[in-house]
Design an enzyme around this catalytic site. Sequence first.
Site, PDB file in Angstrom:
ATOM      1  N   GLU A   1       0.815  -1.228   0.000  1.00  0.00           N
ATOM      2  CA  GLU A   1       0.000   0.000   0.000  1.00  0.00           C
ATOM      3  C   GLU A   1       0.844   1.271   0.000  1.00  0.00           C
ATOM      4  OE1 GLU A   1      -2.627   0.341   3.392  1.00  0.00           O
ATOM      5  OE2 GLU A   1      -3.469   2.225   2.703  1.00  0.00           O
TER       6      GLU A   1
ATOM      7  N   GLU B   1       0.103   4.704  -0.363  1.00  0.00           N
ATOM      8  CA  GLU B   1      -1.050   5.617  -0.524  1.00  0.00           C
ATOM      9  C   GLU B   1      -0.569   6.953  -1.068  1.00  0.00           C
ATOM     10  OE1 GLU B   1      -3.661   6.109   2.843  1.00  0.00           O
ATOM     11  OE2 GLU B   1      -4.669   7.825   1.927  1.00  0.00           O
TER      12      GLU B   1
ATOM     13  N   SER C   1     -10.739  -2.303   0.248  1.00  0.00           N
ATOM     14  CA  SER C   1     -10.164  -2.572   1.572  1.00  0.00           C
ATOM     15  C   SER C   1     -10.337  -1.261   2.330  1.00  0.00           C
ATOM     16  CB  SER C   1      -8.684  -2.945   1.442  1.00  0.00           C
ATOM     17  OG  SER C   1      -8.105  -3.058   2.730  1.00  0.00           O
TER      18      SER C   1
HETATM   19  P1  13P Z   1      -9.082   4.263   4.431  1.00  0.00           P
HETATM   20  O1  13P Z   1     -10.069   3.442   3.644  1.00  0.00           O
HETATM   21  O2  13P Z   1      -9.693   4.935   5.619  1.00  0.00           O
HETATM   22  O3  13P Z   1      -8.305   5.209   3.568  1.00  0.00           O
HETATM   23  O4  13P Z   1      -8.048   3.214   5.047  1.00  0.00           O
HETATM   24  C1  13P Z   1      -6.767   3.095   4.612  1.00  0.00           C
HETATM   25  C2  13P Z   1      -6.061   1.970   5.261  1.00  0.00           C
HETATM   26  O5  13P Z   1      -4.910   1.755   4.953  1.00  0.00           O
HETATM   27  C3  13P Z   1      -6.721   1.105   6.241  1.00  0.00           C
HETATM   28  O6  13P Z   1      -6.059  -0.126   6.382  1.00  0.00           O
END
Ligand code: 13P
Length: 394
Positions: free
Chosen positions: A221, A223, A332
Amino acid sequence: MAATLKLTPTSQWVSGGAGRSSDFRRSSLRTPARRSAAVTPIRASAYSDELVQTAKSIASPGRGILAIDESNATCGKRLASIGLENTEPNRQAYRQLLLTTPGLGEFISGAILFEETLYQSTTDGKKMVDCLRDAKIMPGIKVDKGLVPLPGSNNESWCQGLDGLASRCAEYYKQGARFAKWRTVVSIPCGPSALAVKEAAWGLARYASIAQDNGLVPIVEPEILLDGDHAIERTFEVAQKVWAEVFFYLSQNNVLLEGTLLKPSMVTPGADHKTKASPETIAKFTLNMLKRTVPPAVPGIMFLSGGQSEMEATLNLNAMNQSLNPWHVSFSYARALQNSVLKTWQGRPENLEAAQKALLARAKANSLAQLGRYTSEGESDESKAGMFQKGYTY
Ligand code: 13P
């Protein structure tokens, strides 16, 4: 020197410096025996078959992941939003509510837990992990140790947690976890600098390799934060660069792609951009970016919600499932599955059933979106409320 080398992709990367790897390439072109060794498949771990099975079962049709792996501090923020104190019994009550929702396994294939929950039991003394198993939901665990400032960068961060990771993963496996999550972030307004992208990608790849070695399917991940006023094209450009680099290092670390899941952010304009993009536009940009960077060997793409409203996150997922994709495209979500639940629950035992129904409704909506069959008819105002916060920490 080439004659002493063991010719596997691993030895090429691990045992040699630059000189060795070019010797390797030259000699492997000359001798047929060496050429075949050079295409030896990615190293298999003792868990290879299991990893592939685990990843497949999480990426099963009409199902996705419930992310409830908030650190104690972040869980405290969720509880504070409904006036509850951040105590262990309150966190237990909240997580018990979520994990014991009747019928959840129809729409949810995996749940990412924080360490506390992995070792915790319900108030009736049943292990949370067993509640999940009984519901045919795979238990997962957040294994990163969070973000800290990245020295020498433009106010960016890096993700800690590689030290001791192998033994922690082995321990989590014994506790029943079968997959793991490592979240790092890339900020567009802060650059992103080449250093921050490389660090994020390398860290994810090292983690993925270590997790697989210990039987856990890694969720990868990076982000890309929603913060910023940039256009969608800029997010596309950054996301493409980040994912290309992630796959470069996954390959260098011999990560088994069939036993890996991804957790990308969707390609959207920055949260402060002057115009919003439609679900169709977001789907087009996101899928194009993924098709350019993600091999079809990866079984599942499990999106994060990143501050979108519950309904937006569901509509965007639905739009991405209007086409045939090379991977299972699913969710997720943390915030986009928990918001209405919290608002409905308010920490009151008499609201427990209604709160569980709210979770089931969101899980079902996203399940339909995974199948490309969701419509937003009858959605509540609550589900339309955006949850973006500048500089959000997890
Ligand atoms: P969100 O869906 O709140 O952005 O969650 C990100 C996350 O990494 C949770 O495991």
